[in-house]
Design a protein around this motif. Structure first.
Motif, PDB file in Angstrom:
ATOM      1  N   THR A 104     -19.770  41.321  -9.822  1.00 29.89           N
ATOM      2  CA  THR A 104     -19.952  42.254 -10.932  1.00 29.89           C
ATOM      3  C   THR A 104     -19.432  41.660 -12.239  1.00 29.89           C
ATOM      4  OG1 THR A 104     -19.818  44.174  -9.475  1.00 29.89           O
ATOM      5  CG2 THR A 104     -19.356  44.541 -11.817  1.00 29.89           C
ATOM      6  N   TYR A 105     -18.260  41.041 -12.196  1.00 28.31           N
ATOM      7  CA  TYR A 105     -17.713  40.432 -13.409  1.00 28.31           C
ATOM      8  C   TYR A 105     -18.558  39.244 -13.856  1.00 28.31           C
ATOM      9  CZ  TYR A 105     -13.492  43.237 -13.614  1.00 28.31           C
ATOM     10  OH  TYR A 105     -12.618  44.275 -13.760  1.00 28.31           O
ATOM     11  N   TRP A 106     -18.992  38.434 -12.894  1.00 31.71           N
ATOM     12  CA  TRP A 106     -19.825  37.286 -13.255  1.00 31.71           C
ATOM     13  C   TRP A 106     -21.153  37.738 -13.861  1.00 31.71           C
ATOM     14  CZ3 TRP A 106     -24.580  35.707 -11.085  1.00 31.71           C
ATOM     15  CH2 TRP A 106     -25.045  34.467 -11.547  1.00 31.71           C
ATOM     16  N   THR A 107     -21.766  38.767 -13.269  1.00 32.32           N
ATOM     17  CA  THR A 107     -23.024  39.305 -13.792  1.00 32.32           C
ATOM     18  C   THR A 107     -22.839  39.854 -15.202  1.00 32.32           C
ATOM     19  OG1 THR A 107     -23.751  39.885 -11.554  1.00 32.32           O
ATOM     20  CG2 THR A 107     -24.882  40.962 -13.383  1.00 32.32           C
ATOM     21  N   TYR A 108     -21.739  40.562 -15.399  1.00 30.96           N
ATOM     22  CA  TYR A 108     -21.468  41.149 -16.721  1.00 30.96           C
ATOM     23  C   TYR A 108     -21.370  40.065 -17.794  1.00 30.96           C
ATOM     24  CZ  TYR A 108     -18.929  43.416 -20.511  1.00 30.96           C
ATOM     25  OH  TYR A 108     -18.538  43.876 -21.745  1.00 30.96           O
ATOM     26  N   PHE A 109     -20.588  39.026 -17.525  1.00 27.59           N
ATOM     27  CA  PHE A 109     -20.407  37.991 -18.544  1.00 27.59           C
ATOM     28  C   PHE A 109     -21.664  37.128 -18.697  1.00 27.59           C
ATOM     29  CE2 PHE A 109     -15.901  39.007 -18.028  1.00 27.59           C
ATOM     30  CZ  PHE A 109     -15.530  39.076 -19.362  1.00 27.59           C
ATOM     31  N   THR A 110     -22.434  36.960 -17.641  1.00 21.96           N
ATOM     32  CA  THR A 110     -23.716  36.257 -17.780  1.00 21.96           C
ATOM     33  C   THR A 110     -24.643  37.029 -18.706  1.00 21.96           C
ATOM     34  OG1 THR A 110     -23.532  35.286 -15.570  1.00 21.96           O
ATOM     35  CG2 THR A 110     -25.726  35.381 -16.540  1.00 21.96           C
ATOM     36  N   ALA A 111     -24.734  38.351 -18.495  1.00 21.51           N
ATOM     37  CA  ALA A 111     -25.583  39.179 -19.351  1.00 21.51           C
ATOM     38  C   ALA A 111     -25.089  39.159 -20.796  1.00 21.51           C
ATOM     39  CB  ALA A 111     -25.608  40.612 -18.820  1.00 21.51           C
ATOM     40  N   LEU A 112     -23.770  39.235 -20.977  1.00 21.08           N
ATOM     41  CA  LEU A 112     -23.213  39.204 -22.322  1.00 21.08           C
ATOM     42  C   LEU A 112     -23.534  37.886 -23.022  1.00 21.08           C
ATOM     43  CD1 LEU A 112     -21.454  40.882 -24.269  1.00 21.08           C
ATOM     44  CD2 LEU A 112     -19.450  39.720 -23.308  1.00 21.08           C
ATOM     45  N   LEU A 113     -23.472  36.788 -22.283  1.00 25.02           N
ATOM     46  CA  LEU A 113     -23.761  35.491 -22.867  1.00 25.02           C
ATOM     47  C   LEU A 113     -25.256  35.305 -23.132  1.00 25.02           C
ATOM     48  CD1 LEU A 113     -21.227  33.321 -20.889  1.00 25.02           C
ATOM     49  CD2 LEU A 113     -21.390  33.462 -23.376  1.00 25.02           C
ATOM     50  N   VAL A 114     -26.112  35.923 -22.334  1.00 27.78           N
ATOM     51  CA  VAL A 114     -27.557  35.879 -22.609  1.00 27.78           C
ATOM     52  C   VAL A 114     -27.840  36.540 -23.958  1.00 27.78           C
ATOM     53  CG1 VAL A 114     -29.789  36.838 -21.916  1.00 27.78           C
ATOM     54  CG2 VAL A 114     -28.339  35.713 -20.223  1.00 27.78           C
ATOM     55  N   LEU A 115     -27.229  37.699 -24.193  1.00 29.97           N
ATOM     56  CA  LEU A 115     -27.424  38.377 -25.475  1.00 29.97           C
ATOM     57  C   LEU A 115     -26.804  37.575 -26.623  1.00 29.97           C
ATOM     58  CD1 LEU A 115     -26.652  42.052 -24.405  1.00 29.97           C
ATOM     59  CD2 LEU A 115     -28.888  40.984 -24.708  1.00 29.97           C
ATOM     60  N   PHE A 116     -25.642  37.015 -26.379  1.00 27.57           N
ATOM     61  CA  PHE A 116     -24.954  36.199 -27.386  1.00 27.57           C
ATOM     62  C   PHE A 116     -25.796  34.986 -27.756  1.00 27.57           C
ATOM     63  CE2 PHE A 116     -21.426  33.262 -28.647  1.00 27.57           C
ATOM     64  CZ  PHE A 116     -20.919  34.013 -29.700  1.00 27.57           C
ATOM     65  N   ALA A 117     -26.340  34.307 -26.731  1.00 27.61           N
ATOM     66  CA  ALA A 117     -27.178  33.125 -26.980  1.00 27.61           C
ATOM     67  C   ALA A 117     -28.470  33.504 -27.695  1.00 27.61           C
ATOM     68  CB  ALA A 117     -27.488  32.429 -25.662  1.00 27.61           C
ATOM     69  N   SER A 118     -29.012  34.671 -27.399  1.00 28.97           N
ATOM     70  CA  SER A 118     -30.267  35.101 -28.022  1.00 28.97           C
ATOM     71  C   SER A 118     -30.102  35.273 -29.529  1.00 28.97           C
ATOM     72  CB  SER A 118     -30.748  36.407 -27.401  1.00 28.97           C
ATOM     73  OG  SER A 118     -30.996  36.248 -26.021  1.00 28.97           O
ATOM     74  N   ILE A 119     -28.964  35.804 -29.934  1.00 26.30           N
ATOM     75  CA  ILE A 119     -28.710  35.977 -31.370  1.00 26.30           C
ATOM     76  C   ILE A 119     -28.711  34.626 -32.075  1.00 26.30           C
ATOM     77  CG2 ILE A 119     -26.989  36.703 -33.063  1.00 26.30           C
ATOM     78  CD1 ILE A 119     -26.125  38.859 -31.024  1.00 26.30           C
ATOM     79  N   TRP A 120     -27.970  33.669 -31.516  1.00 26.49           N
ATOM     80  CA  TRP A 120     -27.902  32.350 -32.147  1.00 26.49           C
ATOM     81  C   TRP A 120     -29.238  31.623 -32.090  1.00 26.49           C
ATOM     82  CZ3 TRP A 120     -24.337  32.483 -35.321  1.00 26.49           C
ATOM     83  CH2 TRP A 120     -23.072  32.978 -35.038  1.00 26.49           C
ATOM     84  N   ARG A 121     -30.017  31.858 -31.016  1.00 22.17           N
ATOM     85  CA  ARG A 121     -31.325  31.197 -30.908  1.00 22.17           C
ATOM     86  C   ARG A 121     -32.268  31.679 -31.997  1.00 22.17           C
ATOM     87  NH1 ARG A 121     -32.959  26.795 -30.553  1.00 22.17           N
ATOM     88  NH2 ARG A 121     -31.223  26.591 -29.068  1.00 22.17           N
ATOM     89  N   VAL A 122     -32.284  32.990 -32.244  1.00 21.45           N
ATOM     90  CA  VAL A 122     -33.149  33.528 -33.300  1.00 21.45           C
ATOM     91  C   VAL A 122     -32.760  32.942 -34.652  1.00 21.45           C
ATOM     92  CG1 VAL A 122     -33.773  35.620 -34.566  1.00 21.45           C
ATOM     93  CG2 VAL A 122     -33.701  35.653 -32.068  1.00 21.45           C
ATOM     94  N   LEU A 123     -31.464  32.921 -34.940  1.00 19.66           N
ATOM     95  CA  LEU A 123     -31.006  32.363 -36.210  1.00 19.66           C
ATOM     96  C   LEU A 123     -31.323  30.872 -36.313  1.00 19.66           C
ATOM     97  CD1 LEU A 123     -27.537  34.150 -36.528  1.00 19.66           C
ATOM     98  CD2 LEU A 123     -29.651  34.674 -37.769  1.00 19.66           C
TER      99      LEU A 123
END
Length: 287
Positions: A223-242
């Motif tokens: 559960t913790y690993w899934t949570y931080f993976t999802a958080l990092l996917v969203l985090f990476a998406s922001i930087w990718r768009v920019l």
């Protein structure tokens, strides 16, 4: 034995492409958009809905179904890529497309121009404009349109060409890079937060395992690993768009500087992804 070609005989240049009829290209582009939307929606659901005050938090079930849907869509996109695999050859007097047993020979004099796709979906590519006023029935997806356009003797100074060329030559995506980014790196905050939870909630690093068994213990870690993976996917998406916006702007303003700008934004994105996330976690702990 066939005779050897003359030393000065022109040599045909061949490129591995994917040849899409219009309808199939639209389907493939739609599948990619849906797959991306599934991943982002699943990630957002996990981040918002996992830790809601429950004693044993779990990722929302809908997020799991969206992840499975994204996996199925990915399989369909790979199938389409396999079905559309083709070879495009530039010969002195004609262009030749060979696709799954079909061979199309286009006299050079019948092709008016080659245009890079304005919308790079399902990837970068180009279309052939015939002198009849129509586009050739197959559009060609190719990771780097520049070598193809150069071989065809077509105008290559367009900013979109420079943008796609820089993207293809600077970014080297490998499976192990993605594994490091979205599988191994999330383990760092996941292990820290999981062990803090074990000590605070159960009284020790293995207390949950001793009280409830291996299954609940591993599920809690997952559960913790899934949570931080999802958080990092969203985090990476922001930087990718920019990053893409900056790279496209740089290519549009100065096509000759497109590779330099792309190299800069990729390094900056990596630093912001790894360093920025670690800084946010540290800041959160120090509050």
């Amino acid at each position: 034995m066939s005779p050897m070609p003359a030393a000065d005989a022109p040599v045909a240049l061949s490129f591995q492409v994917h040849a899409y009829p219009l309808a199939l290209r639209l389907v493939s582009a739609l599948l990619q958009v849906l797959m991306t939307a599934d991943i982002l929606c699943a990630s957002a659901l996990i981040v918002v809905g996992t830790f809601t005050g429950a004693m044993n938090p779990r990722p929302p079930a809908l997020a799991g179904w969206l992840a499975l849907s994204a996996l199925a869509l990915f399989g369909l996109t790979r199938l389409i890529r396999w079905l559309t695999a083709a070879t495009f050859s530039v010969e002195p007097s004609q262009f030749v497309l060979e696709r799954r047993g079909d061979r199309f020979e286009l006299p050079v004099t019948s092709v008016e121009s080659a245009r890079v796709w304005r919308l790079p979906l399902p990837g970068a590519g180009l279309s052939l404009r015939m002198k009849s006023g129509r586009d050739f029935q197959y559009a060609l997806q190719v990771a780097d349109p520049l070598p193809v356009l150069q071989a065809m003797g077509t105008e290559v100074e367009h900013p979109l060409t420079a943008f796609e060329h820089a993207r293809a030559t600077v970014i080297r995506r490998r499976w192990y890079g993605l594994a490091l980014k979205f599988v191994l790196f999330p383990l760092v905050p996941a292990v820290i937060m999981f062990q803090l939870n074990q000590r605070i909630t159960y009284g020790g690093p293995f207390a949950q395992y001793q009280m409830y068994g291996l299954g609940p213990y591993l599920w809690s870690f997952f559960t913790y690993w899934t949570y931080f993976t999802a958080l990092l996917v969203l985090f990476a998406s922001i930087w990718r768009v920019l990053a893409e916006l900056v790279a496209f702007t740089g290519a549009w303003l100065s096509p000759r500087s497109a590779r330099g700008v792309r190299r800069f934004v990729e390094i900056a994105s990596a630093v912001l992804y790894y360093g920025g996330f670690c800084s946010l976690v540290a800041w959160k702990f120090l509050q």
